[in-house]
Write a protein that holds these residues in place. Structure first.
Motif, PDB file in Angstrom:
ATOM      1  N   ASP A   3       0.887  -1.153   0.000  1.00  0.00           N
ATOM      2  CA  ASP A   3       0.000   0.000   0.000  1.00  0.00           C
ATOM      3  C   ASP A   3       0.917   1.191   0.000  1.00  0.00           C
ATOM      4  OD1 ASP A   3      -1.893   1.895   0.237  1.00  0.00           O
ATOM      5  OD2 ASP A   3      -2.614   1.285   2.200  1.00  0.00           O
ATOM      6  N   SER A   4       0.936   1.934  -1.074  1.00  0.00           N
ATOM      7  CA  SER A   4       2.008   2.875  -1.345  1.00  0.00           C
ATOM      8  C   SER A   4       1.797   4.272  -0.811  1.00  0.00           C
ATOM      9  CB  SER A   4       2.216   2.960  -2.856  1.00  0.00           C
ATOM     10  OG  SER A   4       2.416   1.692  -3.375  1.00  0.00           O
ATOM     11  N   GLY A   5       0.833   4.513   0.009  1.00  0.00           N
ATOM     12  CA  GLY A   5       0.542   5.865   0.432  1.00  0.00           C
ATOM     13  C   GLY A   5       1.385   6.394   1.561  1.00  0.00           C
ATOM     14  N   VAL A  46      12.045   3.032  -7.277  1.00  0.00           N
ATOM     15  CA  VAL A  46      11.402   4.134  -7.992  1.00  0.00           C
ATOM     16  C   VAL A  46       9.923   3.820  -8.213  1.00  0.00           C
ATOM     17  CG1 VAL A  46      11.298   5.334 -10.220  1.00  0.00           C
ATOM     18  CG2 VAL A  46      13.499   5.009  -9.088  1.00  0.00           C
ATOM     19  N   VAL A  47       9.621   2.595  -8.640  1.00  0.00           N
ATOM     20  CA  VAL A  47       8.228   2.195  -8.877  1.00  0.00           C
ATOM     21  C   VAL A  47       7.407   2.333  -7.594  1.00  0.00           C
ATOM     22  CG1 VAL A  47       6.755   0.214  -9.424  1.00  0.00           C
ATOM     23  CG2 VAL A  47       8.730   0.731 -10.857  1.00  0.00           C
ATOM     24  N   ASP A  48       7.953   1.871  -6.477  1.00  0.00           N
ATOM     25  CA  ASP A  48       7.241   1.980  -5.198  1.00  0.00           C
ATOM     26  C   ASP A  48       7.022   3.436  -4.800  1.00  0.00           C
ATOM     27  OD1 ASP A  48       7.061  -0.760  -4.944  1.00  0.00           O
ATOM     28  OD2 ASP A  48       8.668  -0.928  -3.462  1.00  0.00           O
ATOM     29  N   ALA A  49       8.054   4.255  -4.951  1.00  0.00           N
ATOM     30  CA  ALA A  49       7.937   5.662  -4.563  1.00  0.00           C
ATOM     31  C   ALA A  49       6.979   6.415  -5.489  1.00  0.00           C
ATOM     32  CB  ALA A  49       9.320   6.318  -4.558  1.00  0.00           C
ATOM     33  N   TRP A  50       6.952   6.053  -6.761  1.00  0.00           N
ATOM     34  CA  TRP A  50       6.022   6.693  -7.693  1.00  0.00           C
ATOM     35  C   TRP A  50       4.587   6.359  -7.311  1.00  0.00           C
ATOM     36  CZ3 TRP A  50       5.110   5.481 -13.542  1.00  0.00           C
ATOM     37  CH2 TRP A  50       4.414   6.542 -14.121  1.00  0.00           C
ATOM     38  N   ALA A  51       4.336   5.109  -6.965  1.00  0.00           N
ATOM     39  CA  ALA A  51       2.989   4.722  -6.515  1.00  0.00           C
ATOM     40  C   ALA A  51       2.604   5.513  -5.262  1.00  0.00           C
ATOM     41  CB  ALA A  51       2.926   3.224  -6.257  1.00  0.00           C
ATOM     42  N   ALA A  52       3.564   5.721  -4.362  1.00  0.00           N
ATOM     43  CA  ALA A  52       3.289   6.511  -3.157  1.00  0.00           C
ATOM     44  C   ALA A  52       2.939   7.948  -3.523  1.00  0.00           C
ATOM     45  CB  ALA A  52       4.504   6.477  -2.221  1.00  0.00           C
ATOM     46  N   ALA A  97      -5.607   4.395  -2.866  1.00  0.00           N
ATOM     47  CA  ALA A  97      -4.897   3.123  -2.682  1.00  0.00           C
ATOM     48  C   ALA A  97      -4.299   2.678  -4.001  1.00  0.00           C
ATOM     49  CB  ALA A  97      -5.848   2.049  -2.164  1.00  0.00           C
ATOM     50  N   MET A  98      -3.161   2.015  -3.915  1.00  0.00           N
ATOM     51  CA  MET A  98      -2.538   1.381  -5.065  1.00  0.00           C
ATOM     52  C   MET A  98      -1.747   0.206  -4.520  1.00  0.00           C
ATOM     53  SD  MET A  98      -0.512   3.053  -8.243  1.00  0.00           S
ATOM     54  CE  MET A  98      -1.997   3.961  -8.625  1.00  0.00           C
TER      55      MET A  98
END
Length: 159
Positions: A3-5, A46-52, A97-98
């Motif tokens: 959950d990337s928020g 990077v992918v995780d931080a972009w989703a956040a 959410a993502m």
């Protein structure tokens, strides 16, 4: 990508960021192909931080992950970077959410993952289950997304 928020900050793509912690993100056994584990770990981060950033609904933060020529391709057509960021900046498009449904498969040429997300557009909530492909380019030592493509995931057979 959980959950990337809950993360903040710019894209973690500097040489000093070695926050892999993701194990083998390429979907296969053993080591990352071509011995490029550092690139794969950085891209995973990077992918995780972009989703956040997307879940934070911060257009400037989201834009920091995008190449100038970024577009998203979906069933609705093609939306460019400026239009997409304008939807977020106006508050017309928000995400709450993502979450990754499947582990990302990261290759130096891109990232494909199935995600679910919860968003609001024009005040109406929608939940999506979709396959996404993000193509990143490395420029001046930084990874930026140049293309996103989303396709709705089909419901399981028999459902």
């Amino acid at each position: 990508m959980g959950d990337s928020g809950d993360r903040a900050g710019p894209p973690p793509d500097s040489r000093d960021d070695d926050s892999g912690g993701h194990g083998n993100r390429d979907g296969g056994p053993g080591t990352v192909p071509d011995g490029r584990a550092d690139d794969h770990a950085r891209l995973a981060s990077v992918v995780d931080a972009w989703a956040a950033a997307i879940v934070a609904n911060d257009a400037d933060r989201i834009g920091a992950f995008m190449a100038d020529e970024w577009v998203i391709v979906s069933g609705a057509g093609i939306t460019d970077r400026d239009a997409s960021l304008a939807f977020v900046a106006s508050g017309d498009l928000t995400h709450s959410a993502m979450r990754a449904v499947t582990p990302p498969r990261i290759r130096v040429h891109g990232d494909t993952v199935r995600i679910t997300n919860t968003a609001r557009y024009g005040g109406r909530r929608f939940d999506a289950d979709e396959w996404t492909t993000d193509v990143f380019v490395r420029r001046d030592g930084h990874w930026r997304c140049a293309l996103s493509h989303i396709t709705p995931a089909a419901p399981p057979q028999g459902s």
